[in-house]
Design a protein around this motif. Structure first.
Motif, PDB file in Angstrom:
ATOM      1  N   GLU A 146       0.790  -1.335   0.018  1.00 38.82           N
ATOM      2  CA  GLU A 146      -0.010   0.194   0.125  1.00 38.82           C
ATOM      3  C   GLU A 146       0.864   1.133   0.011  1.00 38.82           C
ATOM      4  O   GLU A 146       0.517   2.369  -0.580  1.00 38.82           O
ATOM      5  CB  GLU A 146      -0.981  -0.012   1.187  1.00 38.82           C
TER       6      GLU A 146
ATOM      7  N   LYS B 122       4.381   9.828  -9.843  1.00 39.37           N
ATOM      8  CA  LYS B 122       4.165   9.869 -10.975  1.00 39.37           C
ATOM      9  C   LYS B 122       3.985  10.846 -11.963  1.00 39.37           C
ATOM     10  O   LYS B 122       4.263  10.985 -12.931  1.00 39.37           O
ATOM     11  CB  LYS B 122       2.824   8.993 -11.101  1.00 39.37           C
ATOM     12  N   ASN B 123       3.740  12.040 -11.323  1.00 38.89           N
ATOM     13  CA  ASN B 123       3.744  13.421 -11.887  1.00 38.89           C
ATOM     14  C   ASN B 123       2.500  13.577 -12.867  1.00 38.89           C
ATOM     15  O   ASN B 123       2.513  13.261 -14.028  1.00 38.89           O
ATOM     16  CB  ASN B 123       5.065  13.692 -12.356  1.00 38.89           C
TER      17      ASN B 123
ATOM     18  N   ASN C 296       2.174   1.664  -3.387  1.00 42.23           N
ATOM     19  CA  ASN C 296       1.229   2.327  -4.323  1.00 42.23           C
ATOM     20  C   ASN C 296       1.099   3.792  -4.312  1.00 42.23           C
ATOM     21  O   ASN C 296       0.929   4.553  -5.273  1.00 42.23           O
ATOM     22  CB  ASN C 296      -0.188   1.537  -4.253  1.00 42.23           C
ATOM     23  N   THR C 297       1.017   4.144  -2.983  1.00 45.35           N
ATOM     24  CA  THR C 297       0.944   5.605  -2.660  1.00 45.35           C
ATOM     25  C   THR C 297       1.852   6.632  -3.325  1.00 45.35           C
ATOM     26  O   THR C 297       2.001   7.431  -3.882  1.00 45.35           O
ATOM     27  CB  THR C 297       0.505   5.922  -1.214  1.00 45.35           C
ATOM     28  N   THR C 298       3.100   5.956  -2.983  1.00 46.41           N
ATOM     29  CA  THR C 298       4.400   6.673  -3.541  1.00 46.41           C
ATOM     30  C   THR C 298       4.531   6.725  -4.886  1.00 46.41           C
ATOM     31  O   THR C 298       4.875   7.767  -5.319  1.00 46.41           O
ATOM     32  CB  THR C 298       5.845   6.009  -2.884  1.00 46.41           C
ATOM     33  N   SER C 299       4.241   5.624  -5.414  1.00 45.28           N
ATOM     34  CA  SER C 299       4.203   5.845  -7.102  1.00 45.28           C
ATOM     35  C   SER C 299       3.100   6.811  -7.612  1.00 45.28           C
ATOM     36  O   SER C 299       3.381   7.222  -8.755  1.00 45.28           O
ATOM     37  CB  SER C 299       3.737   4.352  -7.566  1.00 45.28           C
ATOM     38  N   ILE C 300       1.865   6.721  -6.708  1.00 48.79           N
ATOM     39  CA  ILE C 300       1.120   7.913  -7.326  1.00 48.79           C
ATOM     40  C   ILE C 300       1.346   9.121  -6.983  1.00 48.79           C
ATOM     41  O   ILE C 300       1.458  10.069  -8.065  1.00 48.79           O
ATOM     42  CB  ILE C 300      -0.512   7.580  -6.441  1.00 48.79           C
ATOM     43  N   ILE C 301       2.216   9.419  -5.965  1.00 51.71           N
ATOM     44  CA  ILE C 301       2.754  10.778  -5.700  1.00 51.71           C
ATOM     45  C   ILE C 301       3.730  11.079  -6.851  1.00 51.71           C
ATOM     46  O   ILE C 301       3.812  12.353  -7.131  1.00 51.71           O
ATOM     47  CB  ILE C 301       3.328  10.921  -4.285  1.00 51.71           C
TER      48      ILE C 301
END
Length: 166
Positions: free
Chosen positions: A155, A165-166, A158-163
């Protein structure tokens, strides 16, 4: 133009679709001193093919059939004869088969109470050994609990990849 042709031939070569003439073109290109920098990795492979193509077998091949007959074939024939002889002697000196019921009655009990006692004793021994084995594996439940908590890391990922992602 030539470089594009070589790259196309390399793609065909890697897929196994080239003819002998196209492979000769590749060998000729990679035998030159100057090769494109991004194709340098193919140069040793095609150099090996050119050197390997020039190798020749230099040992004499005996054409006389007696010269390549081994003594081992002679020994194998006698080993097979000895094996058949041993089998025949085994069949000849075999013990006679007992055809009565007593030949198969080993390990039986005449009294049912005695048989029941022996069975319960055997099952109790199996149960104790089984319980001893399962008690040593009990720590795996703790490992499962630890790995389930690692699910939270997914989890976070996933949140770090969303942040980011730009």
């Amino acid at each position: 133009m030539v470089l594009n042709n070589i790259e196309k031939l390399l793609d065909k070569y890697e897929n196994g679709e080239t003819s002998l003439k196209e492979e000769q073109q590749l060998k000729h290109y990679f035998s030159q001193e100057t090769v494109a920098p991004h194709l340098e990795m193919y140069k040793p492979m095609f150099a090996y093919f050119l050197v390997n193509q020039q190798e020749q077998f230099t040992k004499d091949v005996p054409l006389n059939p007696d010269s390549y007959r081994d003594k081992r074939t002679f020994n194998y024939k006698w080993i097979s004869v000895a094996a058949v002889a041993v089998l025949m002697l085994g069949f000849y000196f075999k013990e006679p088969i007992v055809s009565s019921y007593e030949a198969y009655a080993y390990g039986t009990f005449n009294k049912p109470e005695k048989a029941l006692n022996e069975v319960t004793k055997s099952l109790a021994m199996i149960s104790s050994h089984f319980n001893k084995g399962t008690s040593t594996v009990g720590y795996l439940n703790e490992v499962n609990k630890g790995t389930s908590t690692l699910g939270y890391l997914n989890e976070i990922e996933n949140t770090t990849s969303i942040i980011f992602k730009n």
